[in-house]
Design a protein around this motif. Structure first.
Motif, PDB file in Angstrom:
ATOM      1  N   LYS A 244      87.403  73.966  10.577  1.00  0.00           N
ATOM      2  CA  LYS A 244      86.343  73.649  11.532  1.00  0.00           C
ATOM      3  C   LYS A 244      86.879  72.772  12.675  1.00  0.00           C
ATOM      4  O   LYS A 244      87.888  72.077  12.533  1.00  0.00           O
ATOM      5  CB  LYS A 244      85.194  72.915  10.823  1.00  0.00           C
ATOM      6  CG  LYS A 244      84.539  73.721   9.712  1.00  0.00           C
ATOM      7  CD  LYS A 244      83.969  75.036  10.217  1.00  0.00           C
ATOM      8  CE  LYS A 244      83.205  75.788   9.142  1.00  0.00           C
ATOM      9  NZ  LYS A 244      84.081  76.323   8.072  1.00  0.00           N
ATOM     10  N   TYR A 246      85.550  69.858  15.605  1.00  0.00           N
ATOM     11  CA  TYR A 246      84.470  68.910  15.901  1.00  0.00           C
ATOM     12  C   TYR A 246      84.531  68.491  17.363  1.00  0.00           C
ATOM     13  O   TYR A 246      85.571  68.047  17.851  1.00  0.00           O
ATOM     14  CB  TYR A 246      84.597  67.674  15.007  1.00  0.00           C
ATOM     15  CG  TYR A 246      84.378  67.975  13.554  1.00  0.00           C
ATOM     16  CD1 TYR A 246      83.119  67.846  12.975  1.00  0.00           C
ATOM     17  CD2 TYR A 246      85.424  68.431  12.759  1.00  0.00           C
ATOM     18  CE1 TYR A 246      82.915  68.145  11.648  1.00  0.00           C
ATOM     19  CE2 TYR A 246      85.230  68.739  11.424  1.00  0.00           C
ATOM     20  CZ  TYR A 246      83.978  68.589  10.874  1.00  0.00           C
ATOM     21  OH  TYR A 246      83.768  68.905   9.550  1.00  0.00           O
ATOM     22  N   SER A 431      78.980  64.590  10.708  1.00  0.00           N
ATOM     23  CA  SER A 431      78.768  66.023  10.505  1.00  0.00           C
ATOM     24  C   SER A 431      79.150  66.368   9.074  1.00  0.00           C
ATOM     25  O   SER A 431      79.490  65.490   8.273  1.00  0.00           O
ATOM     26  CB  SER A 431      79.585  66.841  11.508  1.00  0.00           C
ATOM     27  OG  SER A 431      79.181  68.209  11.491  1.00  0.00           O
ATOM     28  N   TYR A 433      81.016  69.780   6.523  1.00  0.00           N
ATOM     29  CA  TYR A 433      81.674  71.081   6.507  1.00  0.00           C
ATOM     30  C   TYR A 433      81.828  71.542   5.062  1.00  0.00           C
ATOM     31  O   TYR A 433      81.689  70.751   4.127  1.00  0.00           O
ATOM     32  CB  TYR A 433      83.028  71.035   7.225  1.00  0.00           C
ATOM     33  CG  TYR A 433      84.127  70.276   6.510  1.00  0.00           C
ATOM     34  CD1 TYR A 433      85.023  70.921   5.657  1.00  0.00           C
ATOM     35  CD2 TYR A 433      84.298  68.904   6.699  1.00  0.00           C
ATOM     36  CE1 TYR A 433      86.043  70.236   5.019  1.00  0.00           C
ATOM     37  CE2 TYR A 433      85.326  68.215   6.065  1.00  0.00           C
ATOM     38  CZ  TYR A 433      86.191  68.888   5.222  1.00  0.00           C
ATOM     39  OH  TYR A 433      87.194  68.209   4.586  1.00  0.00           O
ATOM     40  N   SER A 455      79.905  70.886  14.839  1.00  0.00           N
ATOM     41  CA  SER A 455      80.988  71.360  13.993  1.00  0.00           C
ATOM     42  C   SER A 455      80.966  72.882  14.069  1.00  0.00           C
ATOM     43  O   SER A 455      79.943  73.502  13.740  1.00  0.00           O
ATOM     44  CB  SER A 455      80.796  70.895  12.546  1.00  0.00           C
ATOM     45  OG  SER A 455      81.675  71.562  11.678  1.00  0.00           O
TER      46      SER A 455
END
Length: 491
Positions: A244, A246, A431, A433, A455
């Protein structure tokens, strides 16, 4: 290095052999639902690692979950107190800023690389990276990574904020706005009871039951077959395993408060309205929207089914003082993962009046407030976990998330500037993930700022900065219309 916090938490590990891992926490360790919380903290000064370590010993490390690892005992996985080597949890990479051309991208790449490797399960499941590098929004950056099984985002972020102090008063805890939704619902029912009598209150309860039933049926249909429209924001199966990226964008909290006042709405209404406007702009820009659709087709946008899974805090008490007490003495605050899911439909369309996005958002949220969807989904998840185990529960939740498009969340932060162990904070951008979606958006208020944290899976959304631009431009258009509105009304 043993900290004093280890001994303070040992009571849970001795007589009872440690605290059993809850069913919901076990869920976050399933292979296709291995979730982490990531919180990025920008500071206005260079960070001093030794000062941070001393601060952690006096605050967060006094919480037992941060000094416990997972051990299988008596056939069950338990949180068991351990002696913690703090140096193995604090990572301070050597950075030569003169060799870095784009510091913002360097930090983004660093955080992205963190998502490629899991935490060491033989140690407490958290780590803090301290980056002494100047970016466009801060002079240094802290990256706190924790496994989601340690607690939900609300409890973990509350704990983090409770570890800060007001910049204006180093001994004072931050002031955080209190959530009032549940109290407002009670007041509405009490008002109807007083004004129209028991029959109206009964009608209120019947509508509540009907809304809850409809929402649960939509949840079941989503598990079975009901999917969102395929768009350029949607990830394919296996997206939870991808690296991911950010990014964040900071906008003015004053603009959001202006819209809240002008539209007679809540901050949540405004944020959802901005999100709907930004996503509509983003999708409208794509060459294709859905299958064989032409660019800029308003009718096609309106046909899109796009929903967000929203995590709702079910705790009756969530104050910063209560969480701070948890680190200092035995507290009755419930820790862990106490969250329910609701599915929020987004209205995707181009609007002549930008404020229409907020009106539609308010109508959607008002409808969802009059439902027990979050409580019901939490209860159903616990029931499935107890009857059928983690694999079945993980499959169901994964299906829901995979058949919707994104995760949307909002958390109120300190209303004044704070310091993180003596380091003035510029922004906080949390966030998550590890869940099967390509886009997660989180709004975090802080002082006079609102931080929009995204994200994304870069293989699905290669241009997250354009999406950030869409958020910023949507807010600007709404603010400009709202500022002109009183003048037009006067005329």
């Amino acid at each position: 290095m043993a900290s004093s916090s280890s001994s303070s938490s040992s009571s849970s590990g001795e007589g009872g052999g440690g605290e059993p891992m809850s069913p919901v926490s076990r869920l976050f360790h399933s292979p296709k639902f291995n979730c982490y919380v990531m919180a990025v903290i920008g500071c206005k000064t260079s960070v001093n690692p030794q000062v941070i370590k001393e601060g952690l010993r006096e605050t967060i490390l006094k919480h037992p979950r941060f000094t416990s690892n997972l051990v299988k005992k008596r056939g069950k996985i338990r949180w068991t107190s351990t002696t913690i080597d703090l140096d193995s949890h604090i990572i301070v990479p050597e950075i030569n800023s003169s060799e870095i051309e784009f510091s913002d991208r360097f930090v983004e790449d660093y955080i992205s690389n963190c998502t490629k490797t899991p935490l060491d399960i033989t140690k407490p499941l958290w780590e803090l990276h301290l980056l002494n590098i100047k970016t466009s929004d801060a002079d240094s950056v802290g990256v706190l990574r924790m496994h989601h099984s340690m607690g939900d985002c609300v409890s973990l972020m509350s704990l983090l904020i409770a570890s800060t102090r007001k910049s204006s008063d180093p001994n004072a805890l931050p002031t955080v706005p209190a959530a009032t939704t549940k109290e407002e619902e009670k007041q509405k029912r009490g008002f109807l009871m007083m004004l129209f009598g028991p029959l109206m209150a009964l009608w209120w309860d019947l509508v509540l039951m009907w809304h809850t039933f409809v929402d649960l049926m939509m949840f079941v249909l989503t598990v079975l077959f009901l999917k969102d429209t395929w768009t350029s924001l949607k990830g394919a199966p296996g997206v939870e395993l991808n690296t991911k990226r950010y990014v964040h964008r900071i906008v003015s909290m004053d603009d959001i408060k202006l819209l809240k006042k002008e539209m007679n709405s809540t901050v949540n209404d405004v944020l959802l309205g901005i999100t709907q406007a930004a996503i509509s702009r983003y999708l409208n820009r794509q060459e294709f929207v859905g299958a064989n659709a032409k660019k800029g087709s308003s009718s096609v946008l309106k046909k899109i089914r796009l929903r967000s899974a929203i995590l709702v805090n079910l705790r009756p008490i969530g104050g910063i003082q209560n969480v701070a007490d948890m680190m200092a003495e035995k507290s009755k605050v419930r820790w862990g993962n106490l969250i329910g899911y609701i599915m929020l439909p987004f209205s995707i369309a181009t609007q002549q009046d930008p404020l229409e996005h907020i009106r539609q958002a308010k109508a959607t949220i008002d409808r969802k407030k009059h439902s027990l969807e979050a409580v019901s989904t939490y209860a159903c998840a616990k029931l499935v976990l107890s009857l059928f185990g983690v694999k079945v529960a993980a499959f169901i939740i994964r299906r829901v998330l995979l058949n919707t498009t994104l995760v949307f969340s909002n958390m109120p932060g300190p209303v004044e500037e704070v310091s993180f162990y003596g380091h003035p904070v510029a922004y906080i951008a949390p966030s998550v993930y590890g869940h099967p979606q390509a886009l997660t958006m989180h709004f975090q208020s802080y002082a006079n700022k609102m931080i929009i944290s995204l994200s994304v899976d870069p293989s699905v959304i290669p241009d997250p900065y354009l999406l950030c631009d869409d958020f910023e431009e949507s807010l600007k258009l709404m603010r400009d219309v709202a500022q002109k509105k009183p003048v037009e009304d006067a005329v």
